[in-house]
Each structure stands twice: as C-alpha cells, then as structure tokens.
Design an enzyme around this catalytic site. Structure first.
Site, mmCIF file in Angstrom:
data_model
loop_
_atom_site.group_PDB
_atom_site.id
_atom_site.type_symbol
_atom_site.label_atom_id
_atom_site.label_comp_id
_atom_site.label_asym_id
_atom_site.label_seq_id
_atom_site.Cartn_x
_atom_site.Cartn_y
_atom_site.Cartn_z
ATOM 1 N N ASP A 214 -6.265 -4.108 -5.617
ATOM 2 C CA ASP A 214 -7.435 -3.502 -4.969
ATOM 3 C C ASP A 214 -7.242 -1.989 -5.012
ATOM 4 O O ASP A 214 -6.912 -1.364 -4.022
ATOM 5 C CB ASP A 214 -7.506 -4.015 -3.524
ATOM 6 C CG ASP A 214 -8.701 -3.472 -2.767
ATOM 7 O OD1 ASP A 214 -9.527 -2.776 -3.364
ATOM 8 O OD2 ASP A 214 -8.776 -3.736 -1.554
ATOM 9 N N SER A 215 -7.436 -1.431 -6.199
ATOM 10 C CA SER A 215 -7.012 -0.046 -6.416
ATOM 11 C C SER A 215 -8.193 0.912 -6.490
ATOM 12 O O SER A 215 -9.347 0.509 -6.575
ATOM 13 C CB SER A 215 -6.251 0.032 -7.730
ATOM 14 O OG SER A 215 -7.155 -0.176 -8.782
ATOM 15 N N GLY B 49 3.235 0.157 -5.744
ATOM 16 C CA GLY B 49 2.974 -1.200 -6.227
ATOM 17 C C GLY B 49 3.800 -1.575 -7.444
ATOM 18 O O GLY B 49 4.373 -2.670 -7.516
ATOM 19 N N GLU C 189 0.880 -1.193 0.000
ATOM 20 C CA GLU C 189 0.000 0.000 0.000
ATOM 21 C C GLU C 189 0.906 1.229 0.000
ATOM 22 O O GLU C 189 1.782 1.345 0.855
ATOM 23 C CB GLU C 189 -0.917 -0.057 1.235
ATOM 24 C CG GLU C 189 -1.590 1.238 1.623
ATOM 25 C CD GLU C 189 -2.599 1.755 0.589
ATOM 26 O OE1 GLU C 189 -3.553 1.031 0.268
ATOM 27 O OE2 GLU C 189 -2.408 2.900 0.111
HETATM 28 N N1 AG3 Z 1 -11.493 0.032 -4.302
HETATM 29 C C1 AG3 Z 1 -12.176 1.206 -4.762
HETATM 30 C C2 AG3 Z 1 -12.897 0.950 -6.047
HETATM 31 C C3 AG3 Z 1 -13.105 2.182 -6.873
HETATM 32 C C4 AG3 Z 1 -14.385 2.842 -6.598
HETATM 33 N N2 AG3 Z 1 -14.602 3.891 -7.527
HETATM 34 C C5 AG3 Z 1 -15.380 4.962 -7.289
HETATM 35 N N3 AG3 Z 1 -16.013 5.072 -6.176
HETATM 36 N N4 AG3 Z 1 -15.439 5.918 -8.197
HETATM 37 C C6 AG3 Z 1 -10.596 0.188 -3.204
HETATM 38 C C7 AG3 Z 1 -11.280 0.238 -1.863
HETATM 39 C C8 AG3 Z 1 -11.780 -1.050 -1.366
HETATM 40 N N5 AG3 Z 1 -10.805 -1.837 -0.725
#
Ligand code: AG3
Length: 281
Positions: free
Chosen positions: A160-161, A143, A111
């Site tokens: 997980d981005s 990363g 991270e």
């Molecule tokens: N994942 C976030 C996904 C992107 C969401 N996009 C948006 N809200 N525009 C990372 C966080 C979860 N572990």
C-alpha cells in the site's frame, strides 16, 4: 467571507500538464518527519485529506474505493488467508478492511514512518483505530529490508505504497518483487498499488515485464478514486497458485460487513480493462 481562496494540486501532475485542484478550508496539521512532509487538511468537497510530500494519500470521501479493493480482492481469492503483511499503509485503511475477515489470524504492518501512524490516529480514527486490534503487529522499518527477514511466511502481502518517486521507488523494483515472492508461502498472493492505466502506461508495462518472470499468475485490476491522478488507480495482482476470477470465493465476498465500494460483481468487473489497456499486460 474570506477573500483568500486556498487550493491544492499535485506538483508532479502540474509538470505534466494536468492536475486536479482541491479547495482547502484549513490546515489541521503539518509535520516534517525524518522521511517526508505530512499535511492533514480540511476540504469542503472531500473532508479531511492526508498529503505526504505533496501527494494525496487519501481523502475521507473516497478512501473506501481504494482500501476495500486493495484488501478484499486478494482476501477473497485465497482459500485460507491467515497471515497477512501490509507494506506501507500507515493510515490504517487497509488494515481496517483486512480485519473484516475472520480467517485472518495475524496482520503485520511494516511502515517506514511512525509519524504517519501517529497523525492518522489523531485525525483519521475511522482508519487508524485498526492499529490497536490484538491481531495487528506494527514494525517501523523499511519494507524491502523487512522482507529479507521473513521467508515463506505470508499468505497475502499487500503493498500500500505511495508513487514510485522518492522513498517509494525501492518498492517498485524487480529485486523487491523477488523478495515479496520469497516471503510468501508457496500458494501466496501479492497485491500492490500500481498507478493509472491512463497516465502511467509505460511504467506499468515495464513493471509487468519483470512481474511475469517471477509469478505464474499476474494480472491487473482497477478502482475509482476521484482524488487520485486521472480519477482512478490500479493494482497488480501477482499469485503463485490462485486466480482472482477462477478461484474467487463469492460467498466470502458477500459476508463482508460495512462496505461502501466493493461487492462480488465488482470483484470480477475490476479486471475488465478498456481496449487500449488490454495489451499493456
Ligand atoms: N496509497 C497512495 C496511492 C498513490 C496516490 N498517488 C497520487 N495521489 N499521486 C497509499 C495511501 C492509502 N493507504
């Protein structure tokens, strides 16, 4: 009763003429880290919400649909998922799900922003408690750079981005996926957050053009997350050997404890796309 009504909506969606509004009760925390502006807010409809640079990362109410699907789909498609890497995921939700698999011996998490981890430890213990597990190793690094130091090491890599704008953009390039491929073992699987088939069709299509050049098996599946743009989000599934349906280990899926979203029939169903999306890939 207060006369002031506080609502939040993502700016990027607003610019494109559509966005979800979330009513806020109060701000619990606001921190400007070296990488982004991090907010934790309370919302009556979704519980606590984590917002990084104006983008909803997760809410307590619907995070399970995202974290269970990003973790259990690859973990139930690989016969021996021992070494797993998570890129991003500083909230801990993905790691929490990975640790439900006894086959997993080690989880590395890379991270870039240590402050996300700190804030989530404080406000989202249900997710971030997973960081203190003995199998988990945290690396506060970029990363893309981290991958260059690990060759042929992982059974599964999970990206997980955030969205592919700003600092997240480097995690959506051909070069990045070539690095992912070389950091995987010869039968490894990579799963990445890959936006919405409704609103990011062209982006997904362009991404799959290069994913197909790198991995013998590439496919896409989705999950429902009411607080993400368009109420859903998808994942790319890239694999060197195992197929998510043909090699699906049903018994393993049925043994996972404490699930709110994932189950064995949904594992298969998540790969069934609506007609308009079938020819994207
Ligand atoms: N994942 C976030 C996904 C992107 C969401 N996009 C948006 N809200 N525009 C990372 C966080 C979860 N572990």
């Amino acid at each position: 009763m207060s006369q002031i009504d506080l609502w939040f909506g993502e700016q990027y969606g607003r610019e494109n003429g559509r966005y979800l509004n979330i009513k806020l009760d109060n701000v619990l925390e606001k921190i400007v880290s070296p990488f982004q502006e991090i907010y934790v807010v309370n919302s009556p409809a979704f519980g606590k919400v984590l917002i990084n640079d104006g983008v909803v990362m997760l809410t307590e109410a619907d995070e399970a649909g995202y974290h269970e699907m990003i973790a259990h789909v690859p973990l139930c498609s690989h016969p021996e998922p021992r070494e797993v890497l998570v890129i991003g995921g500083g909230d801990g939700g993905t790691v929490r799900e990975l640790l439900k698999h006894p086959q997993v011996k080690r989880v590395d998490i890379c991270e870039i922003d240590g402050m996300v981890i700190e804030i989530c430890r404080k406000h989202f213990p249900n997710l971030a408690n997973s960081f203190s597990h003995e199998k988990v190793h945290i690396y506060l690094e970029d990363g893309a750079k981290f991958l260059t130091t690990r060759k042929g090491q992982y059974d599964v890599i999970i990206v997980d981005s955030t969205d592919p704008i700003g600092p997240g953009a480097t995690l959506f390039t051909e070069q990045f996926y070539r690095s992912i491929s070389s950091s995987l073992k010869e039968d490894g699987i990579a799963v990445s957050q890959m936006e919405s088939i409704f609103w990011h069709t062209e982006f997904i299509q362009n991404t799959f053009l290069y994913l197909k050049k790198i991995f013998p098996i590439t496919t896409y599946y989705y999950t429902m997350v009411p607080t993400y743009p368009s109420g859903m989000i998808g994942f790319s599934f890239c694999s060197k050997k195992y197929h998510p349906i043909e090699d699906f280990i049903v018994e393993r899926a049925e043994e996972i404890p404490d699930l709110r979203y994932y189950h064995s029939e949904l594992h298969r169903a998540a790969f069934q796309l609506p007609s308009f999306a079938k020819n994207i890939f």
